[in-house]
Design an enzyme around this catalytic site. Structure first.
Site, PDB file in Angstrom:
ATOM      1  N   ARG A 120       0.842  -1.206   0.000  1.00  0.00           N
ATOM      2  CA  ARG A 120       0.000   0.000   0.000  1.00  0.00           C
ATOM      3  C   ARG A 120       0.871   1.248   0.000  1.00  0.00           C
ATOM      4  O   ARG A 120       2.001   1.229   0.499  1.00  0.00           O
ATOM      5  CB  ARG A 120      -0.951   0.008   1.191  1.00  0.00           C
ATOM      6  N   GLU A 228      -5.884   6.834   8.414  1.00  0.00           N
ATOM      7  CA  GLU A 228      -4.824   7.691   8.963  1.00  0.00           C
ATOM      8  C   GLU A 228      -4.329   8.716   7.931  1.00  0.00           C
ATOM      9  O   GLU A 228      -3.818   9.779   8.300  1.00  0.00           O
ATOM     10  CB  GLU A 228      -3.685   6.773   9.417  1.00  0.00           C
ATOM     11  N   ARG A 232      -5.346   5.439   1.302  1.00  0.00           N
ATOM     12  CA  ARG A 232      -4.381   4.342   1.344  1.00  0.00           C
ATOM     13  C   ARG A 232      -4.722   3.486   0.132  1.00  0.00           C
ATOM     14  O   ARG A 232      -5.814   2.910   0.060  1.00  0.00           O
ATOM     15  CB  ARG A 232      -4.522   3.515   2.627  1.00  0.00           C
ATOM     16  N   CYS A 275       1.655  10.381   9.575  1.00  0.00           N
ATOM     17  CA  CYS A 275       2.677   9.877  10.487  1.00  0.00           C
ATOM     18  C   CYS A 275       4.046   9.949   9.809  1.00  0.00           C
ATOM     19  O   CYS A 275       4.197   9.505   8.667  1.00  0.00           O
ATOM     20  CB  CYS A 275       2.364   8.425  10.874  1.00  0.00           C
ATOM     21  N   THR A 277       6.465   8.155  10.038  1.00  0.00           N
ATOM     22  CA  THR A 277       6.993   6.842   9.653  1.00  0.00           C
ATOM     23  C   THR A 277       6.664   6.502   8.201  1.00  0.00           C
ATOM     24  O   THR A 277       7.280   5.620   7.621  1.00  0.00           O
ATOM     25  CB  THR A 277       6.420   5.708  10.527  1.00  0.00           C
ATOM     26  N   ARG A 284       4.126   0.596   2.383  1.00  0.00           N
ATOM     27  CA  ARG A 284       4.374  -0.559   3.235  1.00  0.00           C
ATOM     28  C   ARG A 284       4.009  -1.798   2.435  1.00  0.00           C
ATOM     29  O   ARG A 284       2.862  -1.962   2.023  1.00  0.00           O
ATOM     30  CB  ARG A 284       3.566  -0.508   4.530  1.00  0.00           C
ATOM     31  N   ARG A 316       4.355  -7.437  12.499  1.00  0.00           N
ATOM     32  CA  ARG A 316       3.067  -7.125  13.126  1.00  0.00           C
ATOM     33  C   ARG A 316       2.294  -8.428  13.251  1.00  0.00           C
ATOM     34  O   ARG A 316       2.609  -9.404  12.563  1.00  0.00           O
ATOM     35  CB  ARG A 316       2.249  -6.159  12.252  1.00  0.00           C
ATOM     36  N   GLU A 321      -1.352  -3.644  12.751  1.00  0.00           N
ATOM     37  CA  GLU A 321      -0.584  -3.031  13.822  1.00  0.00           C
ATOM     38  C   GLU A 321      -1.267  -3.256  15.176  1.00  0.00           C
ATOM     39  O   GLU A 321      -2.490  -3.195  15.278  1.00  0.00           O
ATOM     40  CB  GLU A 321      -0.468  -1.523  13.547  1.00  0.00           C
TER      41      GLU A 321
HETATM   42  P1  ADP Z   1      -1.190  -0.399   7.165  1.00  0.00           P
HETATM   43  O1  ADP Z   1      -0.917   0.495   8.341  1.00  0.00           O
HETATM   44  O2  ADP Z   1       0.010  -0.656   6.333  1.00  0.00           O
HETATM   45  O3  ADP Z   1      -2.329   0.055   6.319  1.00  0.00           O
HETATM   46  P2  ADP Z   1      -2.216  -2.261   9.156  1.00  0.00           P
HETATM   47  O4  ADP Z   1      -1.166  -2.893   9.997  1.00  0.00           O
HETATM   48  O5  ADP Z   1      -2.991  -1.134   9.731  1.00  0.00           O
HETATM   49  O6  ADP Z   1      -1.552  -1.816   7.773  1.00  0.00           O
HETATM   50  O7  ADP Z   1      -3.178  -3.399   8.653  1.00  0.00           O
HETATM   51  C1  ADP Z   1      -4.300  -3.125   7.895  1.00  0.00           C
HETATM   52  C2  ADP Z   1      -4.999  -4.407   7.460  1.00  0.00           C
HETATM   53  O8  ADP Z   1      -4.264  -4.995   6.403  1.00  0.00           O
HETATM   54  C3  ADP Z   1      -5.124  -5.458   8.553  1.00  0.00           C
HETATM   55  O9  ADP Z   1      -6.373  -6.102   8.407  1.00  0.00           O
HETATM   56  C4  ADP Z   1      -4.013  -6.408   8.201  1.00  0.00           C
HETATM   57  O10 ADP Z   1      -4.244  -7.719   8.668  1.00  0.00           O
HETATM   58  C5  ADP Z   1      -4.066  -6.365   6.688  1.00  0.00           C
HETATM   59  N1  ADP Z   1      -2.844  -6.832   6.031  1.00  0.00           N
HETATM   60  C6  ADP Z   1      -1.608  -6.276   6.096  1.00  0.00           C
HETATM   61  N2  ADP Z   1      -0.729  -6.981   5.355  1.00  0.00           N
HETATM   62  C7  ADP Z   1      -1.422  -8.011   4.818  1.00  0.00           C
HETATM   63  C8  ADP Z   1      -1.096  -9.099   3.954  1.00  0.00           C
HETATM   64  N3  ADP Z   1       0.142  -9.265   3.478  1.00  0.00           N
HETATM   65  N4  ADP Z   1      -2.081  -9.951   3.621  1.00  0.00           N
HETATM   66  C9  ADP Z   1      -3.340  -9.790   4.088  1.00  0.00           C
HETATM   67  N5  ADP Z   1      -3.719  -8.795   4.877  1.00  0.00           N
HETATM   68  C10 ADP Z   1      -2.782  -7.903   5.253  1.00  0.00           C
HETATM   69 MG    MG Z   2      -2.180   1.197   9.905  1.00  0.00          MG
END
Ligand code: ADP
Ligand code: MG
Length: 370
Positions: A120, A228, A232, A275, A277, A284, A316, A321
């Site tokens: 993303r 956030e 995204r 953020c 980060t 990410r 994570r 997160e």
């Molecule tokens: P971000 O901050 O990068 O958007 P989060 O940690 O907040 O990610 O997670 C957002 C959602 O994306 C959660 O439901 C998480 O389980 C899902 N997710 C993250 N990586 C994967 C992946 N590789 N496959 C499936 N779901 C994922």
């Molecule tokens: Mg997040």
């Protein structure tokens, strides 16, 4: 709190929570020297790290220009997180050309041909404040702009799909059961109103107004609205071909760039995000991998976090997160650094890190991929 109270509170957080990057780099002389208006603006940016002393970053920008305006305070913590020394100039280059490297997880182990992959990027529109400082009307206006852009994707056979909103009264509104189902499927973001870090920053305010998600017909290209960051934008697939995943994201991102007003960028920090980060590439890229050996079957993430850190990866839980590992040691691994690295370098780091972790896992007992 008076400025001197803020300064002494931060001194004590620095002692009790040395990992709180905002507290670590808080510059009392700079803070004292600001005029009252700027000091108040900076207070809003750092409030979350003061009220939540266990924060890792402890600061969220409120408007795109904050990073340049408050650079004397924010630059050191940005450098600390992204591992950029003080004497190195920050440069954010972009490179999406995946033809030079084949990141096929099946080459590591055929069992990794069916992992859940997600990449993303965070983007914000330059014409609005960042989510922590938006009014409810602005949140809904931004969602309207995004929903209009999605109508073009929906008509395009490469995308199709639909926009789903949780804004009360939206023409795209879905019910609670559908929302829960999309969260459980890892497609939609969680209810932010219970998140104390986002609450203090104002990012979760007016929940659920202005929030929703576009999902393509094949469920492999998604866009969150109103989390956030304003947007995204992500590609998600079960498979092992990271190159194809990145291409899907890059194509979709290009389409949205044509359909939306300009994204906020900083001359120094690249893409601007709430953020620090996420600055720079804003990317990410993550894999859901089963690492039962390294996680004691999901009971204990401390060892895998250390191993992953040495490879430049963050771990994570499988729910995102602040979540725990899933059944059988299912974890989310992703490169930590997003600033000063290109999109392709992030993909390569994820691939190389996954290979190294998989080798450690394979040496640590019985294993299987997800
Ligand atoms: P971000 O901050 O990068 O958007 P989060 O940690 O907040 O990610 O997670 C957002 C959602 O994306 C959660 O439901 C998480 O389980 C899902 N997710 C993250 N990586 C994967 C992946 N590789 N496959 C499936 N779901 C994922
Ligand atoms: Mg997040």
């Amino acid at each position: 709190m008076t400025p001197e109270q803020v300064i002494s509170t931060l001194q004590s957080i620095r002692n009790t929570n040395p990992d709180n990057l905002m507290a670590r780099h808080f510059n009392a002389d700079y803070f004292r020297g600001l005029d009252a208006g700027l000091r108040q603006r900076l207070m809003k940016i750092i409030a979350t790290g003061i009220e939540n002393s266990d924060s890792q970053m402890g600061a969220y920008a409120m408007s795109p220009e904050d990073y340049d305006l408050f650079a004397p305070m924010l630059d050191p913590l940005i450098r600390d997180f992204h591992g950029i020394p003080e004497d190195v100039q920050i440069a954010q280059a972009h490179d999406w050309d995946s033809s030079k490297s084949s990141c096929d997880l099946g080459k590591i182990d055929p069992r990794l041909e069916a992992v859940s992959m997600r990449v993303r990027v965070a983007r914000n529109l330059g014409s609005f404040p960042l989510p922590g400082a938006m009014t409810r009307d602005q949140r809904v206006a931004l969602e309207d702009l995004a929903a209009e852009a999605f109508t073009h994707l929906c008509k395009d056979t490469n995308y199709g799909g639909q926009y789903l909103s949780i804004t009360p009264g939206s023409p795209y509104e879905i019910d609670g059961a559908e929302y829960d189902r999309r969260v459980a499927a890892h497609q939609m973001f969680k209810d932010m109103s219970g998140d104390r870090y986002l609450n203090v920053a104002g990012i979760s305010a007016d929940w659920p107004y202005g929030r929703g998600m576009y999902v393509s017909g094949a469920q492999d290209f998604l866009v969150w609205v109103g989390e956030e960051d304003h947007l995204r934008i992500m590609a998600m697939q079960t498979g092992g071909n990271l190159n194809a995943l990145f291409k899907r994201l890059h194509d979709g991102l290009g389409r949205l760039q044509e359909l939306l007003p300009a994204f906020a960028t900083s001359p120094v920090y690249g893409n601007v995000t709430s953020c620090p980060t996420n600055l720079g590439a804003g990317m990410r890229a993550s894999l859901h991998m089963r690492l039962p050996g390294l996680t004691k079957n999901g009971q204990d993430l401390s060892r895998v976090k250390e191993d992953a850190k040495s490879l430049g990866l963050a771990v994570r839980g499988a729910g995102g997160e602040h979540s725990d590992a899933g059944e059988g040691g299912l974890v989310d691994i992703s490169p930590s650094v997003r600033l000063g690295v290109t999109e392709m370098q992030i993909m390569q780091r994820l691939f190389d890190g996954a290979a190294a972790l998989w080798a450690m896992e394979s040496g640590s007992g019985p294993s299987s991929a997800e």
